[in-house]
Motif scaffolding. Structure first.
Motif, PDB file in Angstrom:
ATOM      1  N   THR A 180       0.808  -1.220   0.000  1.00  0.00           N
ATOM      2  CA  THR A 180       0.000   0.000   0.000  1.00  0.00           C
ATOM      3  C   THR A 180       0.839   1.267   0.000  1.00  0.00           C
ATOM      4  OG1 THR A 180      -0.114  -0.059   2.416  1.00  0.00           O
ATOM      5  CG2 THR A 180      -1.886  -1.145   1.202  1.00  0.00           C
ATOM      6  N   SER A 181       2.148   1.128   0.146  1.00  0.00           N
ATOM      7  CA  SER A 181       2.973   2.330   0.239  1.00  0.00           C
ATOM      8  C   SER A 181       4.272   2.147  -0.537  1.00  0.00           C
ATOM      9  CB  SER A 181       3.291   2.643   1.707  1.00  0.00           C
ATOM     10  OG  SER A 181       4.146   3.757   1.809  1.00  0.00           O
ATOM     11  N   ILE A 182       4.507   3.017  -1.504  1.00  0.00           N
ATOM     12  CA  ILE A 182       5.744   3.025  -2.284  1.00  0.00           C
ATOM     13  C   ILE A 182       6.295   4.442  -2.234  1.00  0.00           C
ATOM     14  CG2 ILE A 182       6.778   2.662  -4.556  1.00  0.00           C
ATOM     15  CD1 ILE A 182       4.462   0.765  -5.196  1.00  0.00           C
ATOM     16  N   SER A 183       7.565   4.569  -1.882  1.00  0.00           N
ATOM     17  CA  SER A 183       8.137   5.912  -1.721  1.00  0.00           C
ATOM     18  C   SER A 183       8.863   6.396  -2.967  1.00  0.00           C
ATOM     19  CB  SER A 183       9.097   5.941  -0.526  1.00  0.00           C
ATOM     20  OG  SER A 183      10.149   5.008  -0.701  1.00  0.00           O
ATOM     21  N   SER A 184       8.841   5.609  -4.051  1.00  0.00           N
ATOM     22  CA  SER A 184       9.476   6.018  -5.302  1.00  0.00           C
ATOM     23  C   SER A 184       8.430   6.574  -6.261  1.00  0.00           C
ATOM     24  CB  SER A 184      10.190   4.821  -5.944  1.00  0.00           C
ATOM     25  OG  SER A 184      10.587   5.131  -7.276  1.00  0.00           O
ATOM     26  N   PHE A 185       8.518   7.860  -6.558  1.00  0.00           N
ATOM     27  CA  PHE A 185       7.586   8.495  -7.484  1.00  0.00           C
ATOM     28  C   PHE A 185       7.675   7.849  -8.863  1.00  0.00           C
ATOM     29  CE2 PHE A 185       6.786  11.885 -10.656  1.00  0.00           C
ATOM     30  CZ  PHE A 185       5.463  12.170 -10.352  1.00  0.00           C
ATOM     31  N   LYS A 186       8.892   7.580  -9.306  1.00  0.00           N
ATOM     32  CA  LYS A 186       9.087   6.987 -10.634  1.00  0.00           C
ATOM     33  C   LYS A 186       8.456   5.607 -10.709  1.00  0.00           C
ATOM     34  CE  LYS A 186      12.666   6.332 -14.124  1.00  0.00           C
ATOM     35  NZ  LYS A 186      14.100   6.603 -14.439  1.00  0.00           N
ATOM     36  N   ARG A 187       8.619   4.830  -9.660  1.00  0.00           N
ATOM     37  CA  ARG A 187       8.055   3.476  -9.654  1.00  0.00           C
ATOM     38  C   ARG A 187       6.528   3.522  -9.681  1.00  0.00           C
ATOM     39  NH1 ARG A 187       9.366  -1.186  -5.114  1.00  0.00           N
ATOM     40  NH2 ARG A 187       8.044  -2.804  -6.016  1.00  0.00           N
ATOM     41  N   ILE A 188       5.945   4.432  -8.952  1.00  0.00           N
ATOM     42  CA  ILE A 188       4.486   4.571  -8.942  1.00  0.00           C
ATOM     43  C   ILE A 188       3.973   4.946 -10.328  1.00  0.00           C
ATOM     44  CG2 ILE A 188       2.559   5.960  -8.087  1.00  0.00           C
ATOM     45  CD1 ILE A 188       4.075   6.218  -5.440  1.00  0.00           C
ATOM     46  N   ARG A 189       4.613   5.935 -10.946  1.00  0.00           N
ATOM     47  CA  ARG A 189       4.127   6.449 -12.221  1.00  0.00           C
ATOM     48  C   ARG A 189       4.379   5.473 -13.371  1.00  0.00           C
ATOM     49  NH1 ARG A 189       0.437   9.814 -12.481  1.00  0.00           N
ATOM     50  NH2 ARG A 189       1.283  11.016 -14.241  1.00  0.00           N
TER      51      ARG A 189
ATOM     52  N   GLY B  54       4.713   2.228 -12.956  1.00  0.00           N
ATOM     53  CA  GLY B  54       4.052   0.964 -12.662  1.00  0.00           C
ATOM     54  C   GLY B  54       2.546   1.066 -12.572  1.00  0.00           C
ATOM     55  N   ASN B  55       1.996   2.199 -13.021  1.00  0.00           N
ATOM     56  CA  ASN B  55       0.548   2.408 -13.007  1.00  0.00           C
ATOM     57  C   ASN B  55      -0.022   2.329 -11.594  1.00  0.00           C
ATOM     58  OD1 ASN B  55      -1.821   3.028 -14.422  1.00  0.00           O
ATOM     59  ND2 ASN B  55      -2.467   0.888 -14.474  1.00  0.00           N
ATOM     60  N   GLY B  56       0.742   2.831 -10.618  1.00  0.00           N
ATOM     61  CA  GLY B  56       0.260   2.859  -9.240  1.00  0.00           C
ATOM     62  C   GLY B  56      -0.656   4.047  -9.013  1.00  0.00           C
ATOM     63  N   LEU B  57      -1.273   4.093  -7.866  1.00  0.00           N
ATOM     64  CA  LEU B  57      -2.167   5.198  -7.504  1.00  0.00           C
ATOM     65  C   LEU B  57      -1.345   6.304  -6.855  1.00  0.00           C
ATOM     66  CD1 LEU B  57      -5.002   6.416  -7.138  1.00  0.00           C
ATOM     67  CD2 LEU B  57      -5.119   5.222  -4.938  1.00  0.00           C
ATOM     68  N   TYR B  58      -1.389   7.486  -7.443  1.00  0.00           N
ATOM     69  CA  TYR B  58      -0.667   8.623  -6.906  1.00  0.00           C
ATOM     70  C   TYR B  58      -1.641   9.758  -6.643  1.00  0.00           C
ATOM     71  CZ  TYR B  58       2.418  12.697  -6.625  1.00  0.00           C
ATOM     72  OH  TYR B  58       3.054  13.850  -6.210  1.00  0.00           O
ATOM     73  N   ILE B  59      -1.702  10.211  -5.399  1.00  0.00           N
ATOM     74  CA  ILE B  59      -2.530  11.375  -5.048  1.00  0.00           C
ATOM     75  C   ILE B  59      -1.748  12.620  -5.442  1.00  0.00           C
ATOM     76  CG2 ILE B  59      -3.778  12.572  -3.233  1.00  0.00           C
ATOM     77  CD1 ILE B  59      -4.722   9.681  -3.826  1.00  0.00           C
ATOM     78  N   ASP B  60      -2.270  13.342  -6.401  1.00  0.00           N
ATOM     79  CA  ASP B  60      -1.539  14.447  -7.016  1.00  0.00           C
ATOM     80  C   ASP B  60      -1.285  15.584  -6.027  1.00  0.00           C
ATOM     81  OD1 ASP B  60      -0.387  16.269  -8.683  1.00  0.00           O
ATOM     82  OD2 ASP B  60      -2.049  16.373 -10.117  1.00  0.00           O
TER      83      ASP B  60
ATOM     84  N   GLY C 209       4.624  10.406   3.984  1.00  0.00           N
ATOM     85  CA  GLY C 209       4.872  10.729   2.586  1.00  0.00           C
ATOM     86  C   GLY C 209       6.063  11.629   2.340  1.00  0.00           C
ATOM     87  N   LYS C 210       6.933  11.788   3.342  1.00  0.00           N
ATOM     88  CA  LYS C 210       8.097  12.664   3.173  1.00  0.00           C
ATOM     89  C   LYS C 210       9.049  12.139   2.095  1.00  0.00           C
ATOM     90  CE  LYS C 210       9.459  12.299   7.399  1.00  0.00           C
ATOM     91  NZ  LYS C 210       8.433  11.269   7.715  1.00  0.00           N
ATOM     92  N   SER C 211       9.326  10.828   2.152  1.00  0.00           N
ATOM     93  CA  SER C 211      10.266  10.246   1.190  1.00  0.00           C
ATOM     94  C   SER C 211       9.705  10.282  -0.225  1.00  0.00           C
ATOM     95  CB  SER C 211      10.613   8.807   1.590  1.00  0.00           C
ATOM     96  OG  SER C 211      11.299   8.792   2.830  1.00  0.00           O
ATOM     97  N   LEU C 212       8.393  10.097  -0.362  1.00  0.00           N
ATOM     98  CA  LEU C 212       7.769  10.200  -1.681  1.00  0.00           C
ATOM     99  C   LEU C 212       7.884  11.621  -2.211  1.00  0.00           C
ATOM    100  CD1 LEU C 212       6.171   9.119  -4.050  1.00  0.00           C
ATOM    101  CD2 LEU C 212       4.069   9.427  -2.707  1.00  0.00           C
ATOM    102  N   MET C 213       7.736  12.607  -1.340  1.00  0.00           N
ATOM    103  CA  MET C 213       7.901  13.990  -1.773  1.00  0.00           C
ATOM    104  C   MET C 213       9.339  14.245  -2.222  1.00  0.00           C
ATOM    105  SD  MET C 213       6.762  16.987  -2.406  1.00  0.00           S
ATOM    106  CE  MET C 213       5.135  17.121  -1.644  1.00  0.00           C
ATOM    107  N   CYS C 214      10.315  13.679  -1.501  1.00  0.00           N
ATOM    108  CA  CYS C 214      11.720  13.814  -1.896  1.00  0.00           C
ATOM    109  C   CYS C 214      11.944  13.202  -3.276  1.00  0.00           C
ATOM    110  CB  CYS C 214      12.629  13.129  -0.870  1.00  0.00           C
ATOM    111  SG  CYS C 214      12.752  13.983   0.711  1.00  0.00           S
ATOM    112  N   SER C 215      11.367  12.024  -3.499  1.00  0.00           N
ATOM    113  CA  SER C 215      11.495  11.343  -4.780  1.00  0.00           C
ATOM    114  C   SER C 215      10.843  12.145  -5.905  1.00  0.00           C
ATOM    115  CB  SER C 215      10.862   9.946  -4.691  1.00  0.00           C
ATOM    116  OG  SER C 215      10.924   9.277  -5.920  1.00  0.00           O
ATOM    117  N   THR C 216       9.684  12.745  -5.609  1.00  0.00           N
ATOM    118  CA  THR C 216       8.975  13.564  -6.600  1.00  0.00           C
ATOM    119  C   THR C 216       9.819  14.771  -7.000  1.00  0.00           C
ATOM    120  OG1 THR C 216       6.861  12.909  -5.614  1.00  0.00           O
ATOM    121  CG2 THR C 216       6.842  14.824  -7.073  1.00  0.00           C
ATOM    122  N   LEU C 217      10.390  15.444  -6.015  1.00  0.00           N
ATOM    123  CA  LEU C 217      11.238  16.600  -6.293  1.00  0.00           C
ATOM    124  C   LEU C 217      12.485  16.208  -7.080  1.00  0.00           C
ATOM    125  CD1 LEU C 217      10.948  18.340  -2.814  1.00  0.00           C
ATOM    126  CD2 LEU C 217      10.120  19.274  -4.987  1.00  0.00           C
TER     127      LEU C 217
END
Length: 202
Positions: A3-12, A14-20, A47-55
């Motif tokens: 239910t939790s992935i901290s890699s933005f690239k992996r989510i996008r 891998g067709n994961g659910l990302y809350i914009d 979601g701190k690490s996901l934000m770091c990955s997004t940036l």
């Protein structure tokens, strides 16, 4: 089910659910008042690490990952910047020597990524050399700046040694602030009387 992935690239990819959250990202990176230094302290699993990955992906110019998200409708230019991303939750905290070697390894890898040859020395000196050889507009992302110290608070000598390393490390960042396009730091704990950021005048 994960239910939790901290890699933005992996989510996008891998067709994961990302809350914009890229509207907030766009506000930060395009602040007309010139804001470029941010510190966020929140609980774990926030979601701190996901934000770091997004940036990181944004500042590396990986536009394809942002298709369909808010920021892609703003005219953001996706300019590529040299990105230095540190995740101190991965730092070895068994001894001060292993802790220092862990940071050295991060810096050596970042040097290779930027085509810069570094020599193993004190982390602050390695960072100084790295920043000195990167022309300008560097992006620095530091995830869980406090993790090594939090996990060793029962060993005051070790925690103090880590605090000393961090203090010198952040002093280099402050001295090179004119070269920094964007600085983003996350942490989870309020540490009083540790003076980790005293060199940065937090």
């Amino acid at each position: 089910m994960r239910t939790s992935i901290s890699s933005f690239k992996r989510i996008r990819e891998g067709n994961g659910l990302y809350i914009d959250k890229t509207e907030y990202v766009h506000r930060m990176v395009s602040d007309p008042e010139g804001g470029s230094f941010y510190f966020i302290s929140r609980p774990r699993r926030f979601g701190k690490s996901l934000m770091c990955s997004t940036l990181e992906c944004l500042f590396k110019g990986e536009r394809e990952l942002f298709k369909g998200l808010y920021i892609d409708s703003t005219g953001y230019d996706y300019k590529k910047y040299p990105v230095l991303r540190f995740d101190f939750s991965e730092a070895d905290n068994y001894s001060i020597d292993s802790f220092i070697r862990g940071i050295q390894d991060m810096l050596l890898w970042m040097g290779d990524e930027n085509g810069i040859k570094l020599e193993r020395s004190q982390p602050s000196l390695m960072l100084l050399s790295l920043l000195g050889q990167i022309s300008s507009d560097v992006v620095i992302i530091i995830d869980e700046f406090d993790s090594p110290i939090v996990s060793t608070l029962n060993n005051r000598e070790l925690a103090e040694g880590m605090r000393s390393v961090f203090n010198a490390f952040y002093k280099v960042i402050k001295a090179n602030s004119e070269k920094i396009r964007f600085l983003f730091i996350t942490g989870v704990t309020k540490l009083s009387h540790m003076s980790i950021f005293s060199a940065m005048n937090n």
